[in-house]
Design an enzyme around this catalytic site. Structure first.
Site, PDB file in Angstrom:
ATOM      1  N   TYR A  14       0.828  -1.220   0.000  1.00  0.00           N
ATOM      2  CA  TYR A  14       0.000   0.000   0.000  1.00  0.00           C
ATOM      3  C   TYR A  14       0.866   1.275   0.000  1.00  0.00           C
ATOM      4  CZ  TYR A  14      -3.274   3.444   2.038  1.00  0.00           C
ATOM      5  OH  TYR A  14      -4.020   4.563   2.306  1.00  0.00           O
ATOM      6  N   ASP A  16       9.928  -7.396  -3.340  1.00  0.00           N
ATOM      7  CA  ASP A  16       8.704  -7.765  -2.613  1.00  0.00           C
ATOM      8  C   ASP A  16       8.456  -9.248  -2.839  1.00  0.00           C
ATOM      9  OD1 ASP A  16       5.841  -7.907  -1.744  1.00  0.00           O
ATOM     10  OD2 ASP A  16       5.995  -5.728  -1.745  1.00  0.00           O
ATOM     11  N   ASP A  59      12.149 -12.591  -0.786  1.00  0.00           N
ATOM     12  CA  ASP A  59      11.850 -12.394   0.625  1.00  0.00           C
ATOM     13  C   ASP A  59      13.068 -11.666   1.204  1.00  0.00           C
ATOM     14  OD1 ASP A  59      11.698 -12.698   3.405  1.00  0.00           O
ATOM     15  OD2 ASP A  59      10.431 -14.479   3.175  1.00  0.00           O
ATOM     16  N   PHE A  89      10.022  -0.751   3.535  1.00  0.00           N
ATOM     17  CA  PHE A  89       8.600  -0.875   3.889  1.00  0.00           C
ATOM     18  C   PHE A  89       8.222  -2.309   4.241  1.00  0.00           C
ATOM     19  CE2 PHE A  89       8.418   2.672   0.758  1.00  0.00           C
ATOM     20  CZ  PHE A  89       7.714   3.606   1.488  1.00  0.00           C
ATOM     21  N   SER A 102       6.212   3.533  13.146  1.00  0.00           N
ATOM     22  CA  SER A 102       4.788   3.790  13.394  1.00  0.00           C
ATOM     23  C   SER A 102       4.610   4.607  14.666  1.00  0.00           C
ATOM     24  CB  SER A 102       4.084   2.437  13.562  1.00  0.00           C
ATOM     25  OG  SER A 102       2.825   2.612  14.150  1.00  0.00           O
ATOM     26  N   TYR A 117       3.745  -6.608  17.062  1.00  0.00           N
ATOM     27  CA  TYR A 117       3.956  -5.742  15.890  1.00  0.00           C
ATOM     28  C   TYR A 117       4.638  -4.443  16.326  1.00  0.00           C
ATOM     29  CZ  TYR A 117       2.969  -2.071  12.527  1.00  0.00           C
ATOM     30  OH  TYR A 117       3.098  -0.994  11.682  1.00  0.00           O
ATOM     31  N   LYS A 126       8.696  -2.614  15.669  1.00  0.00           N
ATOM     32  CA  LYS A 126       9.040  -1.254  15.225  1.00  0.00           C
ATOM     33  C   LYS A 126      10.039  -0.626  16.197  1.00  0.00           C
ATOM     34  CE  LYS A 126       6.590  -1.312  11.544  1.00  0.00           C
ATOM     35  NZ  LYS A 126       7.305  -1.526  10.272  1.00  0.00           N
ATOM     36  N   ASN A 135      -8.666  -1.955  10.032  1.00  0.00           N
ATOM     37  CA  ASN A 135      -8.558  -0.507  10.183  1.00  0.00           C
ATOM     38  C   ASN A 135      -9.836   0.209   9.735  1.00  0.00           C
ATOM     39  OD1 ASN A 135      -5.347  -1.301   9.280  1.00  0.00           O
ATOM     40  ND2 ASN A 135      -5.735  -0.265  11.208  1.00  0.00           N
ATOM     41  N   ARG A 184      -7.746   9.929  15.965  1.00  0.00           N
ATOM     42  CA  ARG A 184      -6.508   9.580  15.264  1.00  0.00           C
ATOM     43  C   ARG A 184      -6.114  10.687  14.304  1.00  0.00           C
ATOM     44  NH1 ARG A 184      -7.009   6.507  18.742  1.00  0.00           N
ATOM     45  NH2 ARG A 184      -6.826   4.227  18.771  1.00  0.00           N
TER      46      ARG A 184
HETATM   47  P1  NAD Z   1       1.478  -3.641   3.053  1.00  0.00           P
HETATM   48  O1  NAD Z   1       1.252  -4.965   3.666  1.00  0.00           O
HETATM   49  O2  NAD Z   1       0.482  -3.134   2.075  1.00  0.00           O
HETATM   50  O3  NAD Z   1       2.900  -3.615   2.332  1.00  0.00           O
HETATM   51  C1  NAD Z   1       4.012  -4.339   2.808  1.00  0.00           C
HETATM   52  C2  NAD Z   1       4.645  -5.039   1.631  1.00  0.00           C
HETATM   53  O4  NAD Z   1       5.796  -5.755   2.095  1.00  0.00           O
HETATM   54  C3  NAD Z   1       3.719  -6.056   0.964  1.00  0.00           C
HETATM   55  O5  NAD Z   1       3.729  -5.863  -0.435  1.00  0.00           O
HETATM   56  C4  NAD Z   1       4.326  -7.406   1.354  1.00  0.00           C
HETATM   57  O6  NAD Z   1       4.119  -8.375   0.346  1.00  0.00           O
HETATM   58  C5  NAD Z   1       5.784  -7.044   1.521  1.00  0.00           C
HETATM   59  N1  NAD Z   1       6.550  -7.914   2.433  1.00  0.00           N
HETATM   60  C6  NAD Z   1       6.268  -8.259   3.710  1.00  0.00           C
HETATM   61  N2  NAD Z   1       7.244  -9.034   4.197  1.00  0.00           N
HETATM   62  C7  NAD Z   1       8.161  -9.189   3.216  1.00  0.00           C
HETATM   63  C8  NAD Z   1       9.390  -9.866   3.114  1.00  0.00           C
HETATM   64  N3  NAD Z   1       9.896 -10.577   4.134  1.00  0.00           N
HETATM   65  N4  NAD Z   1      10.073  -9.800   1.952  1.00  0.00           N
HETATM   66  C9  NAD Z   1       9.591  -9.088   0.896  1.00  0.00           C
HETATM   67  N5  NAD Z   1       8.443  -8.428   0.933  1.00  0.00           N
HETATM   68  C10 NAD Z   1       7.733  -8.464   2.080  1.00  0.00           C
HETATM   69  O7  NAD Z   1       1.689  -2.589   4.248  1.00  0.00           O
HETATM   70  P2  NAD Z   1       1.764  -0.999   4.205  1.00  0.00           P
HETATM   71  O8  NAD Z   1       0.542  -0.475   4.838  1.00  0.00           O
HETATM   72  O9  NAD Z   1       2.171  -0.528   2.883  1.00  0.00           O
HETATM   73  O10 NAD Z   1       2.942  -0.767   5.246  1.00  0.00           O
HETATM   74  C11 NAD Z   1       4.287  -0.590   4.853  1.00  0.00           C
HETATM   75  C12 NAD Z   1       5.153  -0.424   6.089  1.00  0.00           C
HETATM   76  O11 NAD Z   1       4.697   0.680   6.841  1.00  0.00           O
HETATM   77  C13 NAD Z   1       5.118  -1.641   7.033  1.00  0.00           C
HETATM   78  O12 NAD Z   1       6.414  -1.824   7.552  1.00  0.00           O
HETATM   79  C14 NAD Z   1       4.166  -1.203   8.109  1.00  0.00           C
HETATM   80  O13 NAD Z   1       4.423  -1.835   9.328  1.00  0.00           O
HETATM   81  C15 NAD Z   1       4.454   0.296   8.192  1.00  0.00           C
HETATM   82  N6  NAD Z   1       3.333   1.060   8.745  1.00  0.00           N
HETATM   83  C16 NAD Z   1       2.109   0.961   8.145  1.00  0.00           C
HETATM   84  C17 NAD Z   1       1.039   1.649   8.674  1.00  0.00           C
HETATM   85  C18 NAD Z   1      -0.331   1.547   8.046  1.00  0.00           C
HETATM   86  O14 NAD Z   1      -1.302   1.931   8.672  1.00  0.00           O
HETATM   87  N7  NAD Z   1      -0.483   1.074   6.826  1.00  0.00           N
HETATM   88  C19 NAD Z   1       1.201   2.458   9.812  1.00  0.00           C
HETATM   89  C20 NAD Z   1       2.473   2.544  10.395  1.00  0.00           C
HETATM   90  C21 NAD Z   1       3.532   1.844   9.843  1.00  0.00           C
HETATM   91  C1  UD1 Z   2      -4.004   0.506  14.286  1.00  0.00           C
HETATM   92  C2  UD1 Z   2      -3.014  -0.336  15.053  1.00  0.00           C
HETATM   93  C3  UD1 Z   2      -1.688   0.400  15.119  1.00  0.00           C
HETATM   94  C4  UD1 Z   2      -1.195   0.741  13.719  1.00  0.00           C
HETATM   95  C5  UD1 Z   2      -2.290   1.576  13.039  1.00  0.00           C
HETATM   96  C6  UD1 Z   2      -1.953   1.993  11.651  1.00  0.00           C
HETATM   97  C7  UD1 Z   2      -4.418  -1.592  16.616  1.00  0.00           C
HETATM   98  C8  UD1 Z   2      -4.763  -1.822  18.048  1.00  0.00           C
HETATM   99  N1  UD1 Z   2      -3.541  -0.602  16.383  1.00  0.00           N
HETATM  100  O1  UD1 Z   2      -4.132   1.715  14.950  1.00  0.00           O
HETATM  101  O2  UD1 Z   2      -0.719  -0.375  15.774  1.00  0.00           O
HETATM  102  O3  UD1 Z   2       0.006   1.469  13.768  1.00  0.00           O
HETATM  103  O4  UD1 Z   2      -3.494   0.816  12.988  1.00  0.00           O
HETATM  104  O5  UD1 Z   2      -2.009   0.891  10.802  1.00  0.00           O
HETATM  105  O6  UD1 Z   2      -4.891  -2.297  15.739  1.00  0.00           O
HETATM  106  N2  UD1 Z   2     -12.249   1.662  14.818  1.00  0.00           N
HETATM  107  C9  UD1 Z   2     -13.593   1.375  14.945  1.00  0.00           C
HETATM  108  N3  UD1 Z   2     -14.110   0.356  14.200  1.00  0.00           N
HETATM  109  C10 UD1 Z   2     -13.362  -0.371  13.318  1.00  0.00           C
HETATM  110  C11 UD1 Z   2     -11.990  -0.063  13.195  1.00  0.00           C
HETATM  111  C12 UD1 Z   2     -11.461   0.948  13.971  1.00  0.00           C
HETATM  112  O7  UD1 Z   2     -14.291   2.004  15.717  1.00  0.00           O
HETATM  113  O8  UD1 Z   2     -13.909  -1.290  12.678  1.00  0.00           O
HETATM  114  C13 UD1 Z   2     -11.682   2.781  15.607  1.00  0.00           C
HETATM  115  C14 UD1 Z   2     -10.553   2.394  16.540  1.00  0.00           C
HETATM  116  O9  UD1 Z   2     -11.044   2.050  17.801  1.00  0.00           O
HETATM  117  C15 UD1 Z   2      -9.711   3.692  16.551  1.00  0.00           C
HETATM  118  C16 UD1 Z   2      -9.930   4.276  15.154  1.00  0.00           C
HETATM  119  O10 UD1 Z   2     -11.110   3.685  14.675  1.00  0.00           O
HETATM  120  O11 UD1 Z   2     -10.213   4.587  17.498  1.00  0.00           O
HETATM  121  C17 UD1 Z   2      -8.807   3.974  14.193  1.00  0.00           C
HETATM  122  O12 UD1 Z   2      -8.559   2.570  14.177  1.00  0.00           O
HETATM  123  P1  UD1 Z   2      -7.526   1.878  13.180  1.00  0.00           P
HETATM  124  O13 UD1 Z   2      -7.800   2.342  11.796  1.00  0.00           O
HETATM  125  O14 UD1 Z   2      -7.550   0.412  13.434  1.00  0.00           O
HETATM  126  O15 UD1 Z   2      -6.120   2.489  13.577  1.00  0.00           O
HETATM  127  P2  UD1 Z   2      -5.406   2.559  15.025  1.00  0.00           P
HETATM  128  O16 UD1 Z   2      -6.239   1.988  16.089  1.00  0.00           O
HETATM  129  O17 UD1 Z   2      -4.934   3.940  15.208  1.00  0.00           O
END
Ligand code: NAD
Ligand code: UD1
Length: 331
Positions: free
Chosen positions: A11, A31, A58, A80, A124, A148, A152, A198, A230
């Protein structure tokens, strides 16, 4: 400059790859499609109007990763690749520690071996735990409630310690708040497997009729309307922040919050989505979700000051773009 983007088919990685290509960088994506699909590579090329080099590997596999460095001149890495489902990490901690920690170790080792000194890491806001809002980069980190989050914290620590003994190593630890939305084309966006954990993807699937109603996890938090608050950030703003972070890397450890600095409650997001798209989102209030905190938003002044970057897209744009993607997306 040539940048290795691990997890570039995911993503945030896909949107960032487009931003990098548009800014003139060459992009090498690594990836394993664990949580993404091969078609994403063509979509990135189509949207950026440029080719990428792609490796299906991987990144915990040291030999395979080394081959990339042997065959290409790499100037920097954006890491990522990682597993990100919080609930699953509680049930399968070893899977998360193995993938997320080992990938960071393998890439840091490759930096050492092949003389790469620019590293950007996807961290994160979860590392702040239940600190007092707004979260500032200088705060002490508090325990997270899940493996998780700990991966980080540990990855940040590994890269920081490595940086201490390698004076030329420049590392940026980017603490993302809540990335949402999609590329304005609607061609790429967030497509979680199964029922979304989420909030935004849950809302868009309710809008599409795939899910019946949103379940709001608690309305008794000490917040503006009782629901969780948030800091939602548009994924394209986040993508552009990575370009800024690369361009401003300086030796040592650089930590940045990436958010808008503005808190939005669950009910406010639902209302914004309804107004932006003209769709009603049915919901019910249920019990709090274990591990959730009441409020999470960023102090974003450091990124603005040092990177010259700030989020430009508002909550309405986030809701419109998220819906445009979901509406036309077919599994
Ligand atoms: P995502 O799952 O969409 O993307 C991660 C990608 O990494 C995927 O394409 C997956 O196939 C690949 N991947 C995972 N493990 C791998 C491995 N061992 N080797 C090669 N490829 C691998 O997730 P995203 O939302 O794009 O998140 C990207 C990064 O940002 C992650 O590290 C995630 O923890 C961090 N992050 C995401 C969020 C969020 O809300 N999306 C919030 C905070 C931090
Ligand atoms: C979640 C992760 C966090 C991660 C972040 C971004 C958890 C406990 N935490 O955070 O570690 O870094 O995503 O990927 O999962 N909510 C609802 N109904 C739903 C889904 C969410 O009410 O079906 C509420 C939650 O209680 C929160 C807000 O929406 O208050 C946002 O939730 P979410 O999108 O899951 O993100 P985080 O909780 O911030």
């Amino acid at each position: 400059m040539s940048i290795l983007v691990t997890g570039g088919a995911g993503y945030i990685g896909s949107h960032t790859s487009i931003a990098l290509l548009k800014a003139g960088y060459s992009v090498i994506i690594a990836d394993n499609f664990f949580n993404s699909r091969p078609e994403m590579i063509q979509k990135i090329e189509q949207l950026a109007g440029k080719k990428v080099i792609f490796y299906e590997v991987d990144v915990t596999n040291e030999q395979a990763v080394n081959q990339i460095f042997i065959h290409h001149q790499i100037d920097g890495i954006i890491h990522f690749a990682g597993l990100k489902a919080v609930g699953e990490s509680v049930k399968k901690p070893l899977k998360y520690y193995y993938n997320n920690i080992l990938s960071t170790l393998v890439l840091a080792k490759a930096c050492h071996k092949y003389g790469v000194d620019k590293f950007v890491f996807s961290s994160s806001a979860t590392v702040y735990g239940d600190n007092k809002v707004p979260f500032v980069e200088t705060m002490d980190l508090l325990p997270t409630t899940n493996p998780y989050g700990e991966t980080k914290v540990m990855s940040e620590r590994i890269l920081t310690d490595f940086g201490k003994v390698n004076p030329n190593f420049s590392v940026s630890l980017l603490r993302y708040f809540n990335p949402v939305g999609a590329h304005e084309s609607g061609l790429i966006g967030e497509a979680p497997n199964g029922i979304p954990n989420n909030l935004m993807p849950y809302i868009t699937q309710v809008a599409k009729g795939k899910l019946e109603r949103l379940r709001i996890f608690g309305n008794d938090y000490p917040t503006v309307d009782g629901t969780g608050v948030r800091d939602y950030i548009h994924v394209m703003d986040l993508a552009e922040a990575h370009v800024a972070a690369l361009e401003h890397l300086t030796p040592g450890v650089n930590i940045y919050n990436l958010g808008t600095g503005k808190g939005t409650s669950v009910l406010e997001l639902v209302k914004a989505f309804e107004d932006a798209n003209g769709i009603t989102i049915p919901y019910e209030v249920v019990a709090r979700r274990l591990g959730d905190i009441a409020e999470c938003y960023a102090d974003v002044s450091k990124a603005k000051r040092e990177l010259g970057w700030e989020a430009k897209r508002d909550i309405v744009t986030m809701c419109r773009d998220a819906w445009r993607f979901e509406r036309y997306y077919e599994e």
